[in-house]
Design an enzyme around this catalytic site. Structure first.
Site, PDB file in Angstrom:
ATOM      1  N   ASP A  22       0.820  -1.221   0.000  1.00 27.63           N
ATOM      2  CA  ASP A  22       0.000   0.000   0.000  1.00 27.63           C
ATOM      3  C   ASP A  22       0.852   1.269   0.000  1.00 27.63           C
ATOM      4  O   ASP A  22       1.975   1.281   0.511  1.00 27.63           O
ATOM      5  CB  ASP A  22      -0.895  -0.034   1.262  1.00 27.63           C
ATOM      6  N   ASN A  70     -11.117  -2.505  -5.358  1.00 30.20           N
ATOM      7  CA  ASN A  70     -10.316  -1.575  -6.159  1.00 30.20           C
ATOM      8  C   ASN A  70     -10.950  -1.218  -7.520  1.00 30.20           C
ATOM      9  O   ASN A  70     -10.528  -0.257  -8.168  1.00 30.20           O
ATOM     10  CB  ASN A  70      -8.886  -2.098  -6.372  1.00 30.20           C
TER      11      ASN A  70
HETATM   12  C1  LIG Z   1       8.468 -17.070  -2.138  1.00 28.97           C
HETATM   13  C2  LIG Z   1       9.269 -16.600  -3.270  1.00 28.97           C
HETATM   14  C3  LIG Z   1       8.559 -16.092  -4.444  1.00 28.97           C
HETATM   15  C4  LIG Z   1      10.627 -16.700  -3.204  1.00 28.97           C
HETATM   16  C5  LIG Z   1      11.584 -16.271  -4.228  1.00 28.97           C
HETATM   17  C6  LIG Z   1      12.401 -17.441  -4.743  1.00 28.97           C
HETATM   18  C7  LIG Z   1      13.458 -17.166  -5.737  1.00 28.97           C
HETATM   19  C8  LIG Z   1      14.430 -18.229  -5.947  1.00 28.97           C
HETATM   20  C9  LIG Z   1      13.546 -16.011  -6.424  1.00 28.97           C
HETATM   21  C10 LIG Z   1      14.651 -15.704  -7.317  1.00 28.97           C
HETATM   22  C11 LIG Z   1      14.231 -15.114  -8.575  1.00 28.97           C
HETATM   23  C12 LIG Z   1      14.532 -13.704  -8.706  1.00 28.97           C
HETATM   24  C13 LIG Z   1      15.921 -13.244  -8.832  1.00 28.97           C
HETATM   25  C14 LIG Z   1      13.505 -12.888  -8.756  1.00 28.97           C
HETATM   26  C15 LIG Z   1      13.601 -11.500  -9.054  1.00 28.97           C
HETATM   27  C16 LIG Z   1      12.263 -11.057  -9.448  1.00 28.97           C
HETATM   28  C17 LIG Z   1      11.740 -11.399 -10.788  1.00 28.97           C
HETATM   29  C18 LIG Z   1      12.061 -12.590 -11.575  1.00 28.97           C
HETATM   30  C19 LIG Z   1      10.874 -10.605 -11.331  1.00 28.97           C
HETATM   31  C20 LIG Z   1      10.604  -9.182 -10.919  1.00 28.97           C
HETATM   32  C21 LIG Z   1       9.466  -9.030 -10.032  1.00 28.97           C
HETATM   33  C22 LIG Z   1       8.305  -8.463 -10.676  1.00 28.97           C
HETATM   34  C23 LIG Z   1       8.331  -7.014 -11.051  1.00 28.97           C
HETATM   35  C24 LIG Z   1       7.215  -9.200 -10.918  1.00 28.97           C
HETATM   36  C25 LIG Z   1       7.038 -10.624 -10.562  1.00 28.97           C
HETATM   37  C26 LIG Z   1       5.586 -11.049 -10.467  1.00 28.97           C
HETATM   38  C27 LIG Z   1       4.836 -10.882 -11.706  1.00 28.97           C
HETATM   39  C28 LIG Z   1       5.196 -11.705 -12.882  1.00 28.97           C
HETATM   40  C29 LIG Z   1       3.820  -9.995 -11.778  1.00 28.97           C
HETATM   41  C30 LIG Z   1       3.213  -9.277 -10.625  1.00 28.97           C
HETATM   42  C31 LIG Z   1       3.314  -7.836 -10.699  1.00 28.97           C
HETATM   43  C32 LIG Z   1       2.400  -7.214  -9.719  1.00 28.97           C
HETATM   44  C33 LIG Z   1       2.409  -7.600  -8.301  1.00 28.97           C
HETATM   45  C34 LIG Z   1       1.528  -6.284 -10.090  1.00 28.97           C
HETATM   46  C35 LIG Z   1       1.449  -5.652 -11.422  1.00 28.97           C
HETATM   47  C36 LIG Z   1       0.408  -4.520 -11.561  1.00 28.97           C
HETATM   48  C37 LIG Z   1      -0.489  -4.335 -10.409  1.00 28.97           C
HETATM   49  C38 LIG Z   1      -1.812  -5.031 -10.368  1.00 28.97           C
HETATM   50  C39 LIG Z   1      -0.124  -3.529  -9.409  1.00 28.97           C
HETATM   51  C40 LIG Z   1       1.030  -2.595  -9.474  1.00 28.97           C
HETATM   52  C41 LIG Z   1       1.196  -1.796  -8.221  1.00 28.97           C
HETATM   53  C42 LIG Z   1       1.378  -2.609  -7.003  1.00 28.97           C
HETATM   54  C43 LIG Z   1       2.574  -3.467  -6.920  1.00 28.97           C
HETATM   55  C44 LIG Z   1       0.512  -2.490  -6.011  1.00 28.97           C
HETATM   56  C45 LIG Z   1      -0.755  -1.670  -5.975  1.00 28.97           C
HETATM   57  C46 LIG Z   1      -1.782  -2.394  -5.250  1.00 28.97           C
HETATM   58  C47 LIG Z   1      -3.072  -1.656  -5.066  1.00 28.97           C
HETATM   59  C48 LIG Z   1      -3.835  -1.312  -6.288  1.00 28.97           C
HETATM   60  C49 LIG Z   1      -3.578  -1.366  -3.806  1.00 28.97           C
HETATM   61  C50 LIG Z   1      -2.930  -1.692  -2.472  1.00 28.97           C
HETATM   62  C51 LIG Z   1      -3.133  -3.030  -1.877  1.00 28.97           C
HETATM   63  C52 LIG Z   1      -4.468  -3.632  -2.137  1.00 28.97           C
HETATM   64  C53 LIG Z   1      -4.581  -4.490  -3.331  1.00 28.97           C
HETATM   65  C54 LIG Z   1      -5.580  -3.451  -1.326  1.00 28.97           C
HETATM   66  C55 LIG Z   1      -5.617  -2.723  -0.050  1.00 28.97           C
HETATM   67  O1  LIG Z   1      -5.237  -1.418  -0.198  1.00 28.97           O
HETATM   68  P1  LIG Z   1      -6.286  -0.232  -0.465  1.00 28.97           P
HETATM   69  O2  LIG Z   1      -5.498   1.010  -0.653  1.00 28.97           O
HETATM   70  O3  LIG Z   1      -7.218  -0.603  -1.558  1.00 28.97           O
HETATM   71  O4  LIG Z   1      -7.091  -0.246   0.918  1.00 28.97           O
HETATM   72  P2  LIG Z   1      -7.929   0.856   1.706  1.00 28.97           P
HETATM   73  O5  LIG Z   1      -8.993   1.353   0.759  1.00 28.97           O
HETATM   74  O6  LIG Z   1      -7.004   1.946   2.112  1.00 28.97           O
HETATM   75  O7  LIG Z   1      -8.505   0.129   2.886  1.00 28.97           O
HETATM   76  O1  LIG Z   2      -3.760   5.753  -2.152  1.00 28.98           O
HETATM   77  P1  LIG Z   2      -2.603   5.008  -1.634  1.00 28.98           P
HETATM   78  O2  LIG Z   2      -1.456   5.881  -1.276  1.00 28.98           O
HETATM   79  O3  LIG Z   2      -2.977   4.076  -0.540  1.00 28.98           O
HETATM   80  O4  LIG Z   2      -2.065   4.125  -2.860  1.00 28.98           O
HETATM   81  P2  LIG Z   2      -2.406   2.642  -3.358  1.00 28.98           P
HETATM   82  O5  LIG Z   2      -3.490   2.093  -2.521  1.00 28.98           O
HETATM   83  O6  LIG Z   2      -2.813   2.752  -4.756  1.00 28.98           O
HETATM   84  O7  LIG Z   2      -1.168   1.895  -3.209  1.00 28.98           O
HETATM   85 MG   LIG Z   3      -4.067   2.351  -0.593  1.00 28.85          MG
END
Ligand SMILES: CC(C)=CCC/C(C)=C/CC/C(C)=C/CC/C(C)=C\CC/C(C)=C\CC/C(C)=C\CC/C(C)=C\CC/C(C)=C\CC/C(C)=C\CC/C(C)=C\CC/C(C)=C\COP(=O)(O)OP(=O)(O)O
Ligand SMILES: O=P(O)(O)OP(=O)(O)O
Ligand SMILES: [Mg+2]
Length: 247
Positions: A22, A70
């Protein structure tokens, strides 16, 4: 080597870490930019979290990327998130696969745009037999919806005489959740200073340790995750017992 890392006991790391990523919008505003600029700058933190899990040998990481609530955000922000998701999977899936990571999804993805679903399903299929670790994305996920869906599945089995009333127990319930193949959450982290759960994994956090940090998600790095794990290791998980029973 990181100073915090040296203090972590690698034999007692949480097995399942879940993160509410977040604060992207506030981070962007702080930098004088549109909210979407925050989302675009959130992917470095996603990478850092995954790399920190690798360093600590944490096998399960679950990221809250889009909630059932969302959809109420402005349309352009929702579209940007969906596009970012397909692009990121396309770009990163190969590296995840090469590292033996299984990509998993929880939530109702049938409501996502077709192109996004296609990329997701391709990634899930490609990595389905990987055994190293599991990266779960919560997409169009709501814990209340998940619990309702599980209830409906069980009710329908009961109605069709597939199960008896006495067979409705914790085990059956857990196996009816989206997370049937994941262990219970040990550590739940929320960034941005908010101290609420916002409809994430309600059943699965029954005994999780909760960790809240004021860091805004785009500023989250490997050290931030180490810090959370170190804090977790300083706690006593009693599961209803008393201290003396734990030795
Ligand atoms: C366990 C494990 C995985 C171990 C690792 C093991 C291992 C050996 C790893 C080694 C490999 C290695 C070197 C890895 C490096 C990484 C790699 C290969 C890749 C890079 C990583 C990467 C960028 C992506 C990998 C995953 C993937 C393929 C895709 C996922 C991408 C993703 C998570 C999102 C993309 C777009 C998206 C939907 C969001 C982008 C923004 C973001 C990250 C978050 C915003 C979330 C949001 C909209 C709101 C906040 C949270 C939420 C959902 C709800 C609650 O909050 P909210 O504000 O709504 O609440 P209130 O109203 O306030 O109550
Ligand atoms: O409005 P915020 O800062 O909570 O951002 P988001 O929930 O999109 O991460
Ligand atoms: Mg938020």
């Amino acid at each position: 080597m990181s100073e915090i890392l040296e203090h972590i006991d690698l034999t007692k790391v949480p097995q399942h870490v879940a993160i509410i990523m977040d604060g992207n919008g506030r981070w962007a505003k702080k930098n004088g930019k549109e909210r979407t600029f925050g989302h675009k700058n959130a992917l470095g933190a996603v990478r850092a979290a995954i790399e920190a899990c690798r360093d600590l040998k944490i096998p399960y990481l679950t990221l809250y990327a889009f909630s059932t609530e969302n959809w109420k955000r402005p349309k352009p922000e929702v579209s940007l998130l969906m596009t970012l998701l397909s692009q990121t999977i396309q770009r990163e899936i190969k590296e995840l696969h090469e590292n033996n990571v299984r990509l998993n999804v929880i939530g109702n993805i049938s409501k996502l745009p077709n192109a996004t679903q296609k990329e997701l399903n391709k990634g899930i299929e490609l990595t389905q037999h990987n055994t190293g670790s599991t990266l779960t994305l919560a997409l169009n996920y709501g814990a209340q919806e998940e619990i309702l869906e599980a209830t409906k599945k069980i009710a329908s089995k009961y109605k069709n005489n597939e199960i008896q009333l006495e067979e409705i127990n914790e085990e059956l319930f857990v196996s009816s959740l989206y997370t049937s193949d994941l262990p219970m959450v040990d550590l739940m982290i929320r960034t941005s200073g908010e101290t609420r759960i916002s409809n994430f994994l309600l059943w699965q956090i029954a005994y999780a340790e909760l960790y809240f940090t004021p860091i805004l998600w785009p500023d989250f790095n490997k050290e931030s995750l180490y810090e959370a794990v170190l804090n977790y290791q300083g706690r006593e998980r009693r599961f209803g017992k008393i201290s003396e029973q734990l030795i």
